[in-house]
Design an enzyme around this catalytic site. Sequence first.
Site, mmCIF file in Angstrom:
data_model
loop_
_atom_site.group_PDB
_atom_site.id
_atom_site.type_symbol
_atom_site.label_atom_id
_atom_site.label_comp_id
_atom_site.label_asym_id
_atom_site.label_seq_id
_atom_site.Cartn_x
_atom_site.Cartn_y
_atom_site.Cartn_z
ATOM 1 C CD GLU A 21 -2.878 1.150 2.316
ATOM 2 O OE1 GLU A 21 -3.677 0.204 2.220
ATOM 3 O OE2 GLU A 21 -2.913 2.002 3.213
ATOM 4 C CE1 TYR A 53 -10.049 10.410 -4.055
ATOM 5 C CE2 TYR A 53 -11.595 10.286 -2.236
ATOM 6 C CZ TYR A 53 -11.215 10.815 -3.448
ATOM 7 O OH TYR A 53 -12.018 11.764 -4.059
ATOM 8 C CG HIS A 80 -7.380 2.871 -0.914
ATOM 9 N ND1 HIS A 80 -7.052 2.788 0.420
ATOM 10 C CD2 HIS A 80 -6.742 1.831 -1.513
ATOM 11 C CE1 HIS A 80 -6.262 1.749 0.617
ATOM 12 N NE2 HIS A 80 -6.043 1.164 -0.543
ATOM 13 C CB ALA A 128 -17.931 1.167 3.044
HETATM 14 P P1 FAD Z 1 -17.984 1.186 6.982
HETATM 15 O O1 FAD Z 1 -17.874 -0.176 6.454
HETATM 16 O O2 FAD Z 1 -19.065 2.056 6.461
HETATM 17 O O3 FAD Z 1 -18.101 1.084 8.579
HETATM 18 C C1 FAD Z 1 -17.939 2.252 9.396
HETATM 19 C C2 FAD Z 1 -18.672 2.044 10.710
HETATM 20 O O4 FAD Z 1 -20.075 2.079 10.457
HETATM 21 C C3 FAD Z 1 -18.394 0.712 11.384
HETATM 22 O O5 FAD Z 1 -18.384 0.904 12.773
HETATM 23 C C4 FAD Z 1 -19.577 -0.155 10.968
HETATM 24 O O6 FAD Z 1 -19.847 -1.184 11.904
HETATM 25 C C5 FAD Z 1 -20.691 0.892 10.919
HETATM 26 N N1 FAD Z 1 -21.769 0.568 9.976
HETATM 27 C C6 FAD Z 1 -21.656 0.123 8.708
HETATM 28 N N2 FAD Z 1 -22.874 -0.029 8.146
HETATM 29 C C7 FAD Z 1 -23.768 0.345 9.082
HETATM 30 C C8 FAD Z 1 -25.200 0.432 9.108
HETATM 31 N N3 FAD Z 1 -25.952 0.048 8.059
HETATM 32 N N4 FAD Z 1 -25.805 0.887 10.259
HETATM 33 C C9 FAD Z 1 -25.060 1.254 11.319
HETATM 34 N N5 FAD Z 1 -23.708 1.194 11.347
HETATM 35 C C10 FAD Z 1 -23.070 0.748 10.248
HETATM 36 N N6 FAD Z 1 -9.393 6.075 5.058
HETATM 37 C C11 FAD Z 1 -9.166 7.056 4.154
HETATM 38 O O7 FAD Z 1 -9.552 8.222 4.378
HETATM 39 N N7 FAD Z 1 -8.522 6.799 2.960
HETATM 40 C C12 FAD Z 1 -8.083 5.559 2.645
HETATM 41 O O8 FAD Z 1 -7.504 5.348 1.569
HETATM 42 C C13 FAD Z 1 -8.291 4.496 3.593
HETATM 43 N N8 FAD Z 1 -7.858 3.228 3.322
HETATM 44 C C14 FAD Z 1 -8.126 2.221 4.228
HETATM 45 C C15 FAD Z 1 -7.721 0.909 3.922
HETATM 46 C C16 FAD Z 1 -7.967 -0.127 4.814
HETATM 47 C C17 FAD Z 1 -7.538 -1.533 4.466
HETATM 48 C C18 FAD Z 1 -8.611 0.139 6.059
HETATM 49 C C19 FAD Z 1 -8.849 -0.971 7.056
HETATM 50 C C20 FAD Z 1 -9.014 1.434 6.367
HETATM 51 C C21 FAD Z 1 -8.783 2.490 5.462
HETATM 52 N N9 FAD Z 1 -9.196 3.802 5.721
HETATM 53 C C22 FAD Z 1 -8.966 4.798 4.803
HETATM 54 C C23 FAD Z 1 -9.864 4.125 6.986
HETATM 55 C C24 FAD Z 1 -11.399 3.977 6.906
HETATM 56 O O9 FAD Z 1 -11.929 4.937 6.007
HETATM 57 C C25 FAD Z 1 -11.951 4.179 8.312
HETATM 58 O O10 FAD Z 1 -11.563 3.108 9.139
HETATM 59 C C26 FAD Z 1 -13.435 4.465 8.441
HETATM 60 O O11 FAD Z 1 -13.664 4.868 9.798
HETATM 61 C C27 FAD Z 1 -14.347 3.270 8.158
HETATM 62 O O12 FAD Z 1 -14.373 2.951 6.840
HETATM 63 P P2 FAD Z 1 -15.150 1.623 6.334
HETATM 64 O O13 FAD Z 1 -15.074 1.642 4.878
HETATM 65 O O14 FAD Z 1 -14.681 0.443 7.074
HETATM 66 O O15 FAD Z 1 -16.655 2.022 6.817
#
Ligand code: FAD
Length: 290
Positions: A21, A53, A80, A128
């Site tokens: 990464e 990103y 990303h 997401a």
């Molecule tokens: P989600 O999957 O949406 O989850 C976020 C929270 O919402 C979780 O607590 C989940 O349980 C909860 N949730 C999901 N769906 C629901 C629902 N329907 N109702 C209620 N709660 C719900 N950040 C950046 O800014 N740029 C990057 O490039 C980046 N790359 C990353 C790469 C990896 C491998 C990882 C692990 C993280 C990365 N991050 C990045 C950080 C990430 O954006 C954060 O961790 C963010 O807080 C959560 O993103 P997510 O896509 O997991 O969110």
Amino acid sequence: MRVIDIINANKAKDRPTVSFEVFPPKTTVNFDNVMKATGEIAKLQPDFMSVTYGAGGGTSDFTVSVAENIKNCGVTPLVHLTCVSSTQADVARQIEKIKNSGMENILALRGDIPDGSPFPENAQFKYASQLIREIKKHGDFCIGGACYPEKHPEAPTFADDIRHIKEKVDAGCDFLTTQMFFDNNILYNYLYKIREAGITIPVVAGIMPVTNAKQTERICKISGNFLPQRFKLITDKFGSCPDSMKQAGIAYATEQIIDLLANGVSCIHIYCMNSPDVARKIKENLSYII
Ligand code: FAD
């Protein structure tokens, strides 16, 4: 090539999948340095390279340029994309930009809520899983999602978090990449839990070689990672000497990877923080293994 096809082809040959990464520059000032570093990492011929990103929910103008550079070096890029601080039109523009660059892999993320800010209830994308559904409308992308072996910090319980990961899979996520972890048993327990919940897609294990002690403090603040005593002793002992810390951090990550592969976890993603040296040393340490 699609990341999921790479993973499946390697699996069929009983070969591990190894990715790195990198992150884009924040401004044009660092652009050339980042291009050079990411190009050097690409020369190590990983199975794919992902490009982050923005940060803290922000966006990035340079993610696609860095990914294009990686593609031109003959390595599959994974771009990303975050959504929480973007409108549907912003997201659509970014997806089209990725598509027009001939790239087919997106890691779909919500992005972090900036420190101290309330949850943006009016956001067009709150999770997401919504972004995954949006990406699907724009074409046949291979889509990855994030997962958290120590639970996402905002999720009230592990069960809630895993249910939300399942929502991402049901929305069309092809593979998951984990947040970094420093104790492999945490991942093994997590894999057991998600498999029990019916999540069967490949999970790529995220490994961070910690090469300076400050990094550790920052990581723990952001992700709340559990640090095993063995890891803490290493940072206490070598943290004040940059060269020793770097060597010890690379050795620790190498051992983690060997243990993962020995236990059947065959997809490894290395958070190499734009350092060709760190990426190269890890590959050298594993030259007969990966
Ligand atoms: P989600 O999957 O949406 O989850 C976020 C929270 O919402 C979780 O607590 C989940 O349980 C909860 N949730 C999901 N769906 C629901 C629902 N329907 N109702 C209620 N709660 C719900 N950040 C950046 O800014 N740029 C990057 O490039 C980046 N790359 C990353 C790469 C990896 C491998 C990882 C692990 C993280 C990365 N991050 C990045 C950080 C990430 O954006 C954060 O961790 C963010 O807080 C959560 O993103 P997510 O896509 O997991 O969110």
